[in-house]
Design an enzyme around this catalytic site. Structure first.
Site, PDB file in Angstrom:
ATOM      1  N   ARG A 176       0.831  -1.200   0.000  1.00  0.00           N
ATOM      2  CA  ARG A 176       0.000   0.000   0.000  1.00  0.00           C
ATOM      3  C   ARG A 176       0.865   1.249   0.000  1.00  0.00           C
ATOM      4  O   ARG A 176       1.832   1.346   0.757  1.00  0.00           O
ATOM      5  CB  ARG A 176      -0.903   0.030   1.231  1.00  0.00           C
ATOM      6  CG  ARG A 176      -2.070  -0.912   1.096  1.00  0.00           C
ATOM      7  CD  ARG A 176      -3.025  -0.794   2.250  1.00  0.00           C
ATOM      8  NE  ARG A 176      -4.188  -1.647   2.009  1.00  0.00           N
ATOM      9  CZ  ARG A 176      -5.070  -1.986   2.925  1.00  0.00           C
ATOM     10  NH1 ARG A 176      -4.951  -1.523   4.167  1.00  0.00           N
ATOM     11  NH2 ARG A 176      -6.075  -2.768   2.621  1.00  0.00           N
ATOM     12  N   GLU A 225      -1.681  -8.888  -5.442  1.00  0.00           N
ATOM     13  CA  GLU A 225      -2.980  -9.529  -5.627  1.00  0.00           C
ATOM     14  C   GLU A 225      -2.855 -10.979  -6.061  1.00  0.00           C
ATOM     15  O   GLU A 225      -3.651 -11.824  -5.671  1.00  0.00           O
ATOM     16  CB  GLU A 225      -3.833  -8.733  -6.624  1.00  0.00           C
ATOM     17  CG  GLU A 225      -4.239  -7.347  -6.133  1.00  0.00           C
ATOM     18  CD  GLU A 225      -5.053  -7.397  -4.840  1.00  0.00           C
ATOM     19  OE1 GLU A 225      -5.577  -8.464  -4.487  1.00  0.00           O
ATOM     20  OE2 GLU A 225      -5.155  -6.344  -4.183  1.00  0.00           O
ATOM     21  N   LEU A 233       4.706 -21.158  -1.007  1.00  0.00           N
ATOM     22  CA  LEU A 233       3.506 -20.307  -0.985  1.00  0.00           C
ATOM     23  C   LEU A 233       2.281 -21.042  -1.522  1.00  0.00           C
ATOM     24  O   LEU A 233       1.153 -20.657  -1.228  1.00  0.00           O
ATOM     25  CB  LEU A 233       3.755 -19.026  -1.782  1.00  0.00           C
ATOM     26  CG  LEU A 233       2.787 -17.861  -1.552  1.00  0.00           C
ATOM     27  CD1 LEU A 233       2.699 -17.497  -0.070  1.00  0.00           C
ATOM     28  CD2 LEU A 233       3.205 -16.638  -2.359  1.00  0.00           C
ATOM     29  N   GLY A 234       2.500 -22.106  -2.294  1.00  0.00           N
ATOM     30  CA  GLY A 234       1.375 -22.912  -2.756  1.00  0.00           C
ATOM     31  C   GLY A 234       0.724 -22.422  -4.039  1.00  0.00           C
ATOM     32  O   GLY A 234       1.056 -21.351  -4.547  1.00  0.00           O
ATOM     33  N   TYR A 258     -11.721 -11.110  -9.911  1.00  0.00           N
ATOM     34  CA  TYR A 258     -11.323 -10.386  -8.700  1.00  0.00           C
ATOM     35  C   TYR A 258     -10.063  -9.551  -8.926  1.00  0.00           C
ATOM     36  O   TYR A 258     -10.030  -8.345  -8.647  1.00  0.00           O
ATOM     37  CB  TYR A 258     -11.094 -11.345  -7.515  1.00  0.00           C
ATOM     38  CG  TYR A 258     -10.276 -10.651  -6.457  1.00  0.00           C
ATOM     39  CD1 TYR A 258     -10.855  -9.688  -5.643  1.00  0.00           C
ATOM     40  CD2 TYR A 258      -8.895 -10.866  -6.345  1.00  0.00           C
ATOM     41  CE1 TYR A 258     -10.102  -8.978  -4.716  1.00  0.00           C
ATOM     42  CE2 TYR A 258      -8.139 -10.164  -5.435  1.00  0.00           C
ATOM     43  CZ  TYR A 258      -8.750  -9.213  -4.620  1.00  0.00           C
ATOM     44  OH  TYR A 258      -8.007  -8.504  -3.737  1.00  0.00           O
ATOM     45  N   ASP A 265     -14.094 -10.371  -3.373  1.00  0.00           N
ATOM     46  CA  ASP A 265     -13.344 -11.533  -2.908  1.00  0.00           C
ATOM     47  C   ASP A 265     -14.139 -12.196  -1.780  1.00  0.00           C
ATOM     48  O   ASP A 265     -15.289 -11.841  -1.527  1.00  0.00           O
ATOM     49  CB  ASP A 265     -11.955 -11.112  -2.420  1.00  0.00           C
ATOM     50  CG  ASP A 265     -12.033 -10.336  -1.127  1.00  0.00           C
ATOM     51  OD1 ASP A 265     -13.092  -9.736  -0.856  1.00  0.00           O
ATOM     52  OD2 ASP A 265     -11.049 -10.332  -0.368  1.00  0.00           O
TER      53      ASP A 265
END
Length: 370
Positions: free
Chosen positions: A36, A52, A95-96, A135, A153
């Site tokens: 951010r 994202e 992290l998958g 999304y 989401d």
DNA sequence: AACTCGTGGCA
DNA sequence: TTGCCAAGAGT
């Protein structure tokens, strides 16, 4: 008139009040997250996209260290596009959902090549990028470009299911939540509104034990009025996870080289490295038919347990200590193999399951040596 | 449309 | 220990 019409009319009537209350709350309780920008400052669309993708079905806490590593190592989409895919997969390891890493690297090459390194700012162009769905496209439009888009989401679905007391169980109510979100998306500060909705869902309107007493939308909440805050959204029951089993074959030479091979891009753990393994539906004790090299494999004590999204897995670990780095059989669903020094394993694209297998094997061997 | 696709934290 | 599920996308 059906329920959807009633709800979207209710949403239009409440939209102004919801937006004002939510943004006022966001201005004082906004979380400081690494992706951010400071209030009022512009954001790098590359950083928004990167965050994202990482946040898809992934907790903020898990994504943060990966985000920092990626942004430091590849500060621009051009830098990421120039990276070898193998490096990206290694950096993503743990992290998958590894298709995200594959798609992300491909998308980076597209943005670098077709868009001169500048992220597009329209839903259609963003949706055309691999790994960018409804999304993520909306999130980039709203957050990176401050464009009006419905960012929906899991957090937003939950908040809206409560705010509008949607009693249709998920996932059937997703379409309704989207219709409402389209009505609510403001033309002023759409990026802040989207992030405020998600922050509210993550910190106040939580899945379990929502803190309705401190909710800025409490007076507007249908679920709270009906006493349903703690039980909405309803969900259809999920299938039980089946149990699968298999064998892993851990080979290590006297100088500490471990045999690894690469899985094909398709399917589970696609593109990642593995300790050579059988398929995962096999019965136990199949006489080492899937062993990658000939030898007297021995079963190590204990097993490795791991749970994926839709099944439990229990692996037996067999061990062989060959005197040289023999050439293995490639095996099904694999693209290549190599012997890797034990101290270099941490840099490999090894998913968590395979790190468990390696840790288990090394622990057993160390125990034997002691 | 329903299923596949990871991982770790938490109750 | 077991189940739940988190800023979803692809097929």
């Amino acid at each position: 008139m059906d329920d959807g019409d009633k709800l979207t009319k209710a949403a239009r009537a409440k939209a102004g009040r919801i937006g004002r209350a939510l943004l006022a709350w966001y201005d004082v309780s906004r979380r400081d997250l690494p992706w951010r920008a400071a209030p009022g400052a512009s954001v790098d669309p590359y950083a928004v996209w990167l965050s994202e993708i990482m946040l898809q079905q992934t907790t903020v806490k898990a994504a943060i260290p990966y985000f920092k590593t990626f942004l430091r190592r590849w500060p621009s989409v051009g830098a990421l596009a120039s990276a070898k895919r193998d490096e990206v997969m290694s950096a993503w390891a743990g992290l998958g959902y590894y298709s995200r890493a594959r798609n992300m690297h491909e998308a980076a090459t597209i943005v670098a090549r077709d868009f001169d390194g500048q992220f597009p700012d329209t839903l259609d162009e963003l949706l055309a990028l691999p790994g960018v769905g409804p999304y993520t496209a909306a999130a980039i439009v709203a957050i990176a470009f401050d464009g009006r888009a419905a960012v929906v989401d899991g957090n937003v679905e939950r908040v809206l299911a409560r705010l509008f007391a949607l009693t249709t169980p998920m996932p059937a109510a997703k379409g309704l939540a989207r219709q409402i979100a389209e009505q609510l998306a403001p033309s002023q500060r759409p990026g802040d509104f989207a992030q405020a909705m998600m922050d509210l869902g993550a910190t106040v309107c939580t899945p379990k034990r929502p803190e309705c007493g401190s909710c800025p939308l409490g007076k507007l909440c249908g679920a709270r009025a009906a006493g349903l805050s703690a039980v909405l959204p309803y969900r259809e029951a999920k299938r039980a996870k089946p149990q699968r089993t298999g064998q892993a074959y851990f080979a290590m030479t006297p100088d500490g080289a471990v045999l690894l091979r690469r899985r094909t891009d398709k399917g589970l753990l696609g593109g990642m490295m593995e300790v050579p393994s059988s398929g995962w539906n096999s019965a136990t004790n199949q006489a080492n038919g899937d062993a990658p090299i000939e030898g007297a494999w021995r079963l190590l004590p204990g097993t490795v347990r791991h749970t994926f999204t839709h099944f439990h897995l229990e692996l037996e670990v067999y061990c062989l200590e060959p005197d040289r780095r023999a050439r293995p059989e490639l095996g099904p669903n694999c693209e290549g193999w190599r012997w890797v020094s034990r101290r270099d394993l941490s840099a490999e694209a090894l998913p968590s399951l395979m790190r468990k297998v390696i840790a288990h094997a090394l622990a057993q061997l160390d125990r034997e040596a002691a």
